[in-house]
Design an enzyme around this catalytic site. Structure first.
Site, PDB file in Angstrom:
ATOM      1  N   ASN A 172       1.026   9.819   0.399  1.00 37.23           N
ATOM      2  CA  ASN A 172       1.115   9.075   1.660  1.00 37.23           C
ATOM      3  C   ASN A 172       2.576   8.724   1.897  1.00 37.23           C
ATOM      4  OD1 ASN A 172       0.986   7.301   3.788  1.00 37.23           O
ATOM      5  ND2 ASN A 172      -0.093   5.679   2.676  1.00 37.23           N
ATOM      6  N   TRP A 173       3.196   9.450   2.822  1.00 36.23           N
ATOM      7  CA  TRP A 173       4.635   9.266   3.059  1.00 36.23           C
ATOM      8  C   TRP A 173       4.938   7.973   3.816  1.00 36.23           C
ATOM      9  CZ3 TRP A 173       6.893  14.676   4.875  1.00 36.23           C
ATOM     10  CH2 TRP A 173       6.674  15.624   3.854  1.00 36.23           C
ATOM     11  N   LYS A 174       3.946   7.373   4.450  1.00 31.59           N
ATOM     12  CA  LYS A 174       4.152   6.182   5.286  1.00 31.59           C
ATOM     13  C   LYS A 174       5.167   6.519   6.396  1.00 31.59           C
ATOM     14  CE  LYS A 174       2.602   3.544   1.366  1.00 31.59           C
ATOM     15  NZ  LYS A 174       2.625   2.344   0.556  1.00 31.59           N
ATOM     16  N   HIS A 226      -5.967   1.576   5.397  1.00 27.42           N
ATOM     17  CA  HIS A 226      -4.885   1.325   4.440  1.00 27.42           C
ATOM     18  C   HIS A 226      -4.478  -0.149   4.526  1.00 27.42           C
ATOM     19  CE1 HIS A 226      -1.040   1.390   2.395  1.00 27.42           C
ATOM     20  NE2 HIS A 226      -1.444   2.507   1.837  1.00 27.42           N
ATOM     21  N   GLU A 276      -1.741  -1.603   4.518  1.00 32.04           N
ATOM     22  CA  GLU A 276      -0.628  -1.920   5.423  1.00 32.04           C
ATOM     23  C   GLU A 276      -1.102  -2.027   6.866  1.00 32.04           C
ATOM     24  OE1 GLU A 276       2.070   1.115   4.017  1.00 32.04           O
ATOM     25  OE2 GLU A 276       2.213   0.033   2.121  1.00 32.04           O
ATOM     26  N   GLU A 282      -6.904   0.797  -3.827  1.00 30.01           N
ATOM     27  CA  GLU A 282      -5.475   0.472  -3.827  1.00 30.01           C
ATOM     28  C   GLU A 282      -5.291  -1.045  -3.837  1.00 30.01           C
ATOM     29  OE1 GLU A 282      -2.887   3.883  -2.176  1.00 30.01           O
ATOM     30  OE2 GLU A 282      -3.469   2.627  -0.509  1.00 30.01           O
ATOM     31  N   GLY A 321       3.756  -0.443  -4.041  1.00 28.97           N
ATOM     32  CA  GLY A 321       5.200  -0.559  -3.850  1.00 28.97           C
ATOM     33  C   GLY A 321       5.863  -1.618  -4.715  1.00 28.97           C
ATOM     34  N   SER A 372       1.685   2.216  -7.062  1.00 32.38           N
ATOM     35  CA  SER A 372       2.773   2.459  -8.006  1.00 32.38           C
ATOM     36  C   SER A 372       2.474   3.578  -9.008  1.00 32.38           C
ATOM     37  CB  SER A 372       3.162   1.160  -8.730  1.00 32.38           C
ATOM     38  OG  SER A 372       3.648   0.209  -7.799  1.00 32.38           O
ATOM     39  N   GLY A 397       2.401   6.734  -2.979  1.00 30.74           N
ATOM     40  CA  GLY A 397       3.338   6.390  -1.918  1.00 30.74           C
ATOM     41  C   GLY A 397       4.743   6.842  -2.288  1.00 30.74           C
ATOM     42  N   GLY A 398       5.537   5.905  -2.789  1.00 35.65           N
ATOM     43  CA  GLY A 398       6.959   6.150  -3.061  1.00 35.65           C
ATOM     44  C   GLY A 398       7.243   7.428  -3.842  1.00 35.65           C
TER      45      GLY A 398
HETATM   46  P1  13P Z   1       3.142   3.223  -3.801  1.00 36.45           P
HETATM   47  O1  13P Z   1       2.774   4.451  -4.618  1.00 36.45           O
HETATM   48  O2  13P Z   1       4.509   3.284  -3.228  1.00 36.45           O
HETATM   49  O3  13P Z   1       2.848   1.971  -4.573  1.00 36.45           O
HETATM   50  O4  13P Z   1       2.149   3.217  -2.527  1.00 36.45           O
HETATM   51  C1  13P Z   1       0.798   3.359  -2.711  1.00 36.45           C
HETATM   52  C2  13P Z   1       0.150   3.524  -1.391  1.00 36.45           C
HETATM   53  O5  13P Z   1       0.108   2.613  -0.583  1.00 36.45           O
HETATM   54  C3  13P Z   1      -0.426   4.847  -1.074  1.00 36.45           C
HETATM   55  O6  13P Z   1      -1.246   4.800   0.055  1.00 36.45           O
END
Ligand code: 13P
Length: 265
Positions: A19-21, A110, A112, A179, A185, A223, A244-245
Site C-alpha cells: 500500500n503506497w498511500k 483502512h 487512515e 492492521e 508507520g 510496520s 506500507g513504508g
Molecule cells: P506501514 O507498513 O508503513 O506500517 O503501513 C502499514 C499500512 O498501513 C498498510 O496498509
C-alpha cells in the site's frame, strides 16, 4: 477450479500487498513499479491469482494497468473507492472505473480513512460496491493503542467486521487485513502471538457470519519489513502482509515477497 479467494489455492507463496498511500512522486513511482515487476520475473501464478500486489495512488492505476500482461505475477489494487456507479458524481472514483483500468482489488476501511471519519456502515457500503464492480474488497480492521490497553481489541475488530458481514453476502469474496493502528508507520510490529490471537478471532467471526473462516485470506499489516516478515509469514494463521513504508523500495518489497514464498515452500 480453485476459487481465487481460497487461501490454500496455489499462489506460489503468501500474499504480499504494498500500500503506497499518497506517495511517491511520478518518476519514482513508475521506476518502483517497473523494478518490482522486473524483480518478480516469471514468478508462477496459480489458480489463486497473483501473490504480489501493488496498491498505488489512483493516477498510477491507468498507467500500470496498461503495463501488466494477462497472467502477470503482480496484481493491481486501489486504496479506496466511491460507492457510486458511473454517472454524474463529480470527484468520485467508482469501482467499475477502477476495474476498467485493470484494478482487481480495493482496500476498504483502512485506518487512515477511518481516522478521517469513515464509519463502519460507509465501509460496508464500499465493500458492497467493490463486489458489485467485480473488485475484491480487502477489508482493513484494527484497534487503536487505547483500545488495546483497555482490552477491547477483539470487540473492536468484531464490530468493524460485523458491519461488512451484515451487508456483503457470505458467498461473495472478501479478504481481511488486521492492521493495529498503533503498529502502522511506528516501527512497533505486533508480535506473532498478538496477530495470531486476532486472526483466530476474525476467523471465528467470519464463520459466525456464514463464511468460510478457515479459507478466508487474512493479512497482517503494521510496520512489516524485510527483517520481521519471515517470522510473521511463517505463522500458518497469517496468510500474507499488507505493507506500507517497506513497499516503497523495490528491494525491501521483493525481499518480503521472497520471505513469503520461502515459508510456503
Ligand atoms: P506501514 O507498513 O508503513 O506500517 O503501513 C502499514 C499500512 O498501513 C498498510 O496498509
Amino acid at each position: 477450479m480453485a476459487h481465487w479467494t481460497d487461501r490454500r489455492a496455489d499462489r506460489g507463496g503468501k500474499i504480499v500487498a504494498g500500500n503506497w498511500k499518497l506517495q511517491p512522486p511520478r518518476g519514482e513511482g513508475v521506476e518502483l513499479f517497473r523494478a518490482i515487476l522486473a524483480g518478480l520475473g516469471d514468478a508462477p501464478v496459480g489458480a489463486g491469482g497473483p501473490g504480489a500486489w501493488v496498491i498505488p495512488p489512483a493516477p498510477y492505476l491507468g498507467l500500470f494497468g496498461g503495463e501488466l500482461s494477462l497472467g502477470a505475477p503482480l496484481g493491481l489494487g486501489a486504496q479506496d473507492l466511491s460507492p457510486c456507479g458511473y454517472g454524474a458524481h463529480t470527484g468520485e472514483l467508482g469501482g467499475e472505473l477502477l476495474a476498467d483500468f485493470g484494478c482487481a482489488l480495493v482496500l476498504v476501511g483502512h485506518s487512515e480513512r477511518r481516522q478521517g471519519g469513515e464509519s463502519d456502515p460507509e465501509v460496508a457500503e464500499k465493500a458492497l460496491a467493490a463486489d458489485r464492480a467485480g473488485l475484491l474488497p480487502l477489508l482493513c480492521v484494527g484497534e487503536s493503542e487505547v483500545e488495546r490497553d483497555q482490552g477491547d481489541t477483539i470487540a473492536v475488530v468484531e464490530r468493524q467486521l460485523a458491519a461488512v458481514l451484515a451487508t456483503l453476502a457470505p458467498e461473495r469474496p472478501l479478504w481481511v487485513a488486521y492492521e493495529p493502528v498503533w503498529a502502522i508507520g511506528t516501527g512497533r510490529t505486533a508480535t506473532s502471538e498478538q496477530v495470531v490471537e486476532v486472526h483466530q478471532a476474525i476467523r471465528k467471526s467470519l464463520a459466525r457470519g456464514g463464511r468460510d473462516g478457515a479459507g478466508t485470506p487474512i493479512l497482517y499489516g503494521g510496520s512489516v519489513n524485510h527483517s520481521n516478515a519471515g517470522a510473521l509469514l511463517a505463522e500458518e494463521e497469517i496468510d500474507g502482509a499488507l505493507v506500507g513504508g517497506a513497499s516503497l523500495k523495490a528491494e525491501s518489497f521483493l525481499a518480503i515477497v521472497e520471505a513469503g514464498a520461502t515459508v510456503s515452500d
